[in-house]
Scaffold this motif. Sequence first.
Motif, PDB file in Angstrom:
ATOM      1  N   PHE A 272       0.828  -1.118  -0.065  1.00  0.00           N
ATOM      2  CA  PHE A 272       0.191   0.051   0.078  1.00  0.00           C
ATOM      3  C   PHE A 272       0.883   1.183   0.081  1.00  0.00           C
ATOM      4  O   PHE A 272       1.945   1.101   0.648  1.00  0.00           O
ATOM      5  CB  PHE A 272      -0.927   0.000   1.295  1.00  0.00           C
ATOM      6  CG  PHE A 272      -2.136  -0.817   1.076  1.00  0.00           C
ATOM      7  CD1 PHE A 272      -2.346  -1.813   0.222  1.00  0.00           C
ATOM      8  CD2 PHE A 272      -3.343  -0.534   2.026  1.00  0.00           C
ATOM      9  CE1 PHE A 272      -3.380  -2.602   0.141  1.00  0.00           C
ATOM     10  CE2 PHE A 272      -4.188  -1.187   2.073  1.00  0.00           C
ATOM     11  CZ  PHE A 272      -4.537  -2.560   1.163  1.00  0.00           C
ATOM     12  N   ALA A 273       0.524   2.390  -0.633  1.00  0.00           N
ATOM     13  CA  ALA A 273       1.011   3.475  -0.527  1.00  0.00           C
ATOM     14  C   ALA A 273       1.080   3.996   0.821  1.00  0.00           C
ATOM     15  O   ALA A 273       0.239   3.605   1.689  1.00  0.00           O
ATOM     16  CB  ALA A 273       0.316   4.740  -1.302  1.00  0.00           C
ATOM     17  N   GLN A 274       1.632   5.056   1.158  1.00  0.00           N
ATOM     18  CA  GLN A 274       1.934   5.595   2.618  1.00  0.00           C
ATOM     19  C   GLN A 274       0.498   6.143   3.042  1.00  0.00           C
ATOM     20  O   GLN A 274       0.322   5.681   4.434  1.00  0.00           O
ATOM     21  CB  GLN A 274       3.029   6.910   2.654  1.00  0.00           C
ATOM     22  CG  GLN A 274       3.381   7.525   4.035  1.00  0.00           C
ATOM     23  CD  GLN A 274       4.527   8.182   3.877  1.00  0.00           C
ATOM     24  OE1 GLN A 274       4.790   8.869   3.154  1.00  0.00           O
ATOM     25  NE2 GLN A 274       4.792   8.449   5.182  1.00  0.00           N
ATOM     26  N   ASN A 275      -0.116   6.789   2.423  1.00  0.00           N
ATOM     27  CA  ASN A 275      -1.472   7.338   2.954  1.00  0.00           C
ATOM     28  C   ASN A 275      -2.660   6.580   2.529  1.00  0.00           C
ATOM     29  O   ASN A 275      -3.835   6.951   2.777  1.00  0.00           O
ATOM     30  CB  ASN A 275      -1.653   8.716   2.483  1.00  0.00           C
ATOM     31  CG  ASN A 275      -0.612   9.942   3.132  1.00  0.00           C
ATOM     32  OD1 ASN A 275      -0.076   9.517   4.345  1.00  0.00           O
ATOM     33  ND2 ASN A 275      -0.345  11.072   2.519  1.00  0.00           N
ATOM     34  N   GLU A 276      -2.499   5.098   2.029  1.00  0.00           N
ATOM     35  CA  GLU A 276      -3.587   4.529   1.768  1.00  0.00           C
ATOM     36  C   GLU A 276      -4.079   3.556   2.701  1.00  0.00           C
ATOM     37  O   GLU A 276      -3.271   2.853   3.396  1.00  0.00           O
ATOM     38  CB  GLU A 276      -3.031   3.571   0.324  1.00  0.00           C
ATOM     39  CG  GLU A 276      -3.967   2.781  -0.324  1.00  0.00           C
ATOM     40  CD  GLU A 276      -3.427   2.138  -1.575  1.00  0.00           C
ATOM     41  OE1 GLU A 276      -4.342   1.827  -2.339  1.00  0.00           O
ATOM     42  OE2 GLU A 276      -2.225   1.976  -1.663  1.00  0.00           O
ATOM     43  N   THR A 277      -5.296   3.643   2.905  1.00  0.00           N
ATOM     44  CA  THR A 277      -5.748   2.569   3.767  1.00  0.00           C
ATOM     45  C   THR A 277      -7.021   1.853   3.446  1.00  0.00           C
ATOM     46  O   THR A 277      -7.651   2.140   2.448  1.00  0.00           O
ATOM     47  CB  THR A 277      -6.710   3.546   5.062  1.00  0.00           C
ATOM     48  OG1 THR A 277      -7.484   4.412   4.481  1.00  0.00           O
ATOM     49  CG2 THR A 277      -5.591   4.448   5.860  1.00  0.00           C
ATOM     50  N   LEU A 278      -6.976   0.470   3.844  1.00  0.00           N
ATOM     51  CA  LEU A 278      -7.888  -0.458   3.303  1.00  0.00           C
ATOM     52  C   LEU A 278      -9.367   0.139   3.887  1.00  0.00           C
ATOM     53  O   LEU A 278      -9.440   0.295   5.155  1.00  0.00           O
ATOM     54  CB  LEU A 278      -7.733  -1.809   3.778  1.00  0.00           C
ATOM     55  CG  LEU A 278      -8.846  -2.866   3.594  1.00  0.00           C
ATOM     56  CD1 LEU A 278      -8.657  -3.145   1.978  1.00  0.00           C
ATOM     57  CD2 LEU A 278      -8.194  -4.302   4.153  1.00  0.00           C
ATOM     58  N   ILE A 279     -10.305   0.035   3.032  1.00  0.00           N
ATOM     59  CA  ILE A 279     -11.858   0.337   3.558  1.00  0.00           C
ATOM     60  C   ILE A 279     -12.555  -0.803   3.807  1.00  0.00           C
ATOM     61  O   ILE A 279     -13.289  -1.167   4.487  1.00  0.00           O
ATOM     62  CB  ILE A 279     -12.409   1.447   2.712  1.00  0.00           C
ATOM     63  CG1 ILE A 279     -11.675   2.748   2.587  1.00  0.00           C
ATOM     64  CG2 ILE A 279     -14.012   1.747   3.103  1.00  0.00           C
ATOM     65  CD1 ILE A 279     -11.919   3.820   1.677  1.00  0.00           C
ATOM     66  N   LYS A 280     -12.725  -1.364   2.579  1.00  0.00           N
ATOM     67  CA  LYS A 280     -13.751  -2.694   2.595  1.00  0.00           C
ATOM     68  C   LYS A 280     -12.923  -3.825   1.634  1.00  0.00           C
ATOM     69  O   LYS A 280     -12.502  -3.355   0.744  1.00  0.00           O
ATOM     70  CB  LYS A 280     -15.037  -2.324   2.159  1.00  0.00           C
ATOM     71  CG  LYS A 280     -16.038  -3.214   2.185  1.00  0.00           C
ATOM     72  CD  LYS A 280     -17.125  -2.869   3.271  1.00  0.00           C
ATOM     73  CE  LYS A 280     -18.061  -3.777   3.345  1.00  0.00           C
ATOM     74  NZ  LYS A 280     -19.166  -3.540   4.186  1.00  0.00           N
TER      75      LYS A 280
END
Length: 187
Positions: free
Chosen positions: A10-18
């Motif tokens: 994942f990128a640094q500011n990328e978060t898993l949502i669903k």
Amino acid sequence: MTDIRNFIGFAQNETLIKEYDGLRMYFPVRAKIGIAVTNKRLIAYSTVRSFFNPQSESIYQHAAIADIKGVGVVQSARSRPAAVVLGVFLLLAGALATVIGLTGGSLPALGGGVACVILGIILVIAGLLWKKNLFRFEVWGNAWTLCIGEFDTIRPSVVSGPELLKVVEELGALIVEIQEGTLYTGE
């Protein structure tokens, strides 16, 4: 289903949502295909491990959330042309053998011809009625379409999985919320 963060960076500011367990692939490999939505990307992924081969194969496709203009699911069925062609061939060969058996008095040719005609009729009917399900999950952008599981030279056999209805109901709204910035992503 394996957690996507275990094998896709994942990128640094990328978060898993669903994450969704939406599809099953049977050809060219047997696999469960997962769909993950992050605040930056829509990712289709799968890993396959066999008992006899500990190495894993994987599918990985992604599209930037900002570039997505729509999502579509197309499910249809078509007849099986190979069975129909084989049935017609057997039907013609059986008719020819039956005519030869009747005119020449050959009982084996007559019996074989009738059997081929019956088998040919069964194959034609089965080929027309026993439908092959076709399934396509598409993500549309301005100038491109991403078909989940589509390769350059092969068309995989993909069918719906346990969460397909949930994917269809939620995914479009989820993408719109991320694009508009109205979904809380934890940042």
